[in-house]
Design a protein around this motif. Structure first.
Motif, short mmCIF file in Angstrom:
data_model
loop_
_atom_site.label_atom_id
_atom_site.label_comp_id
_atom_site.label_asym_id
_atom_site.label_seq_id
_atom_site.Cartn_x
_atom_site.Cartn_y
_atom_site.Cartn_z
N ASP A 84 0.82 -1.21 0.00
CA ASP A 84 0.00 0.00 0.00
C ASP A 84 0.85 1.26 0.00
O ASP A 84 0.59 2.21 -0.72
CB ASP A 84 -0.94 -0.02 1.21
CG ASP A 84 -1.86 1.19 1.24
OD1 ASP A 84 -2.14 1.73 0.16
OD2 ASP A 84 -2.29 1.58 2.32
N ALA A 85 1.88 1.28 0.84
CA ALA A 85 2.68 2.50 0.96
C ALA A 85 4.12 2.31 0.51
O ALA A 85 4.90 3.25 0.54
CB ALA A 85 2.68 2.98 2.42
N LYS A 86 4.48 1.10 0.07
CA LYS A 86 5.86 0.87 -0.33
C LYS A 86 5.95 -0.35 -1.23
O LYS A 86 4.99 -1.10 -1.40
CB LYS A 86 6.76 0.68 0.89
CG LYS A 86 6.40 -0.54 1.74
CD LYS A 86 7.34 -0.69 2.91
CE LYS A 86 7.04 -1.95 3.72
NZ LYS A 86 7.98 -2.10 4.84
N THR A 101 10.92 2.18 -0.11
CA THR A 101 10.35 3.51 0.14
C THR A 101 10.86 4.57 -0.83
O THR A 101 10.45 5.73 -0.75
CB THR A 101 10.65 3.96 1.57
OG1 THR A 101 12.08 3.94 1.78
CG2 THR A 101 10.00 3.02 2.58
N ASN A 104 8.81 7.71 -2.72
CA ASN A 104 7.55 7.64 -1.96
C ASN A 104 6.81 6.32 -2.16
O ASN A 104 5.58 6.26 -2.06
CB ASN A 104 6.63 8.82 -2.33
CG ASN A 104 7.21 10.16 -1.93
OD1 ASN A 104 7.77 10.30 -0.85
ND2 ASN A 104 7.10 11.14 -2.81
N GLY A 105 7.56 5.28 -2.46
CA GLY A 105 6.94 3.97 -2.63
C GLY A 105 6.42 3.69 -4.02
O GLY A 105 5.88 2.62 -4.27
N ASP A 106 6.58 4.63 -4.95
CA ASP A 106 6.16 4.40 -6.33
C ASP A 106 7.29 3.69 -7.08
O ASP A 106 8.13 4.31 -7.73
CB ASP A 106 5.79 5.72 -7.02
CG ASP A 106 4.47 6.28 -6.52
OD1 ASP A 106 3.66 5.51 -5.99
OD2 ASP A 106 4.26 7.50 -6.65
N SER A 157 4.03 -1.26 -7.28
CA SER A 157 3.57 -1.23 -5.90
C SER A 157 2.09 -0.86 -5.91
O SER A 157 1.60 -0.21 -6.85
CB SER A 157 4.35 -0.21 -5.07
OG SER A 157 4.09 1.11 -5.52
N HIS A 159 0.67 1.24 -4.15
CA HIS A 159 0.62 2.69 -4.07
C HIS A 159 0.73 3.32 -5.46
O HIS A 159 0.02 4.29 -5.80
CB HIS A 159 1.75 3.19 -3.17
CG HIS A 159 1.73 4.65 -2.89
ND1 HIS A 159 2.51 5.55 -3.57
CD2 HIS A 159 1.04 5.38 -1.97
CE1 HIS A 159 2.30 6.77 -3.11
NE2 HIS A 159 1.41 6.70 -2.13
#
Length: 301
Positions: A84-86, A101, A104-106, A157, A159
């Protein structure tokens, strides 16, 4: 008419049942299309709404011009579970927690763009092609892993995949779909305020084995060679990429060190190459797990 040049494309044409309209003043389209009209894959053109008053118009000339000039490749994408975030910390590029990370985790895995590790750290603009859910800009991702799933070029990811949506609800819909049509292109990585960083891996063992990764590489060129130089006696050795983004030297030189990187544009014919020499050194008593600032960064064109 110049020899070898096909006839100009008319102002309005009916193509595959779609009405294509060129607004006045867009003469550049004539040159662009007349030279390559027959080679274009029109079936891959994204469905775009037209800003012109003609309700039958599915493609607007200005939008078409953007599409033609974009150099996108059509493909598919899925996403990592539990991201979700990473992204993943166990990617083939060996970035570890940093790679999860980064940006920004993209981040993303890609078998075709991994290129035996040369593609690690490369950035791509990825945008999905469903006009009801997808934003025109999509997301910029960084390659941190190698992998493919059911004919896809990207395993994003979670995210990043949701980030291609026009809004949060659209992003949630894309996640529910799970498998989406995309188009992508290489773009420069941008890390404002950051120099290239050398991360000495935990596998290193002073003074016998020196292994490191290269972080925060700006631009859209590839690192194709690395030299490790002892700066007192000016002796250098060419290193090997062991795997992913990892470079290593057995029995490295003693003394303060400089890591020099050869960048290539990757063009198949006449691509430019240039060595980048750090302004900061790695101390003689380097330690495993440490990070060292190179003092330099790739200058964006």
């Amino acid at each position: 008419m110049e020899q070898g040049r096909s006839a100009p494309i008319p102002f309005n044409i009916l193509l595959a049942g779609k009405h294509l309209a060129f607004p006045k003043g867009m003469d550049i389209l004539e040159d662009l299309l007349s030279s390559s009209f027959s080679s274009l894959n029109w079936m891959q053109m994204p469905m775009l709404s037209c800003s012109m008053p003609d309700s039958d118009c599915n493609f607007c000339g200005s939008q078409l011009l953007t599409w033609l000039d974009a150099n996108f490749t059509v493909s598919k994408a899925v996403y990592y579970p539990n991201s979700d975030a990473k992204g993943t910390e166990t990617g083939a590029c060996e970035y570890g927690a940093f790679g999860a990370t980064l940006n920004n985790g993209d981040v993303s895995a890609s078998a075709s763009l991994y290129r035996n590790g040369v593609g690690c750290g490369a950035c791509y603009q990825v945008r999905c092609t469903n006009p009801y859910y997808c934003s025109p800009s999509g997301v910029t991702i960084v390659i941190t892993d190698s992998g493919a799933s059911d004919g896809t070029d990207f395993i994003l990811s979670q995210h990043a995949l949701a980030g291609m949506g026009q809004n949060k609800d659209a992003g949630a819909t894309l996640l529910n779909l799970g498998y989406v049509g995309i188009e992508y292109r290489r773009v420069p990585c941008i890390y404002p305020g950051k120099n290239i960083i050398f991360k000495i891996t935990e596998s290193s063992h002073f003074p016998y084995y020196f292994e490191f990764e290269i972080w925060y590489q700006q631009g859209n060129q590839d690192i194709i060679a690395v030299q490790l130089c002892e700066i007192v006696n000016l002796t250098c050795q060419l290193l090997s990429r062991t795997h992913g983004a990892v470079w290593a030297a057995v029995s490295p030189p003693s003394g303060p060190l400089s890591i020099r990187m050869l960048f290539s544009s990757g063009a198949p014919h006449g691509g430019s190459q240039k060595w980048l020499v750090p302004t900061s050194i790695i101390p003689q008593n380097w330690t495993a797990g440490a990070t060292y600032d190179s003092g330099v960064q790739v200058q964006l064109q």
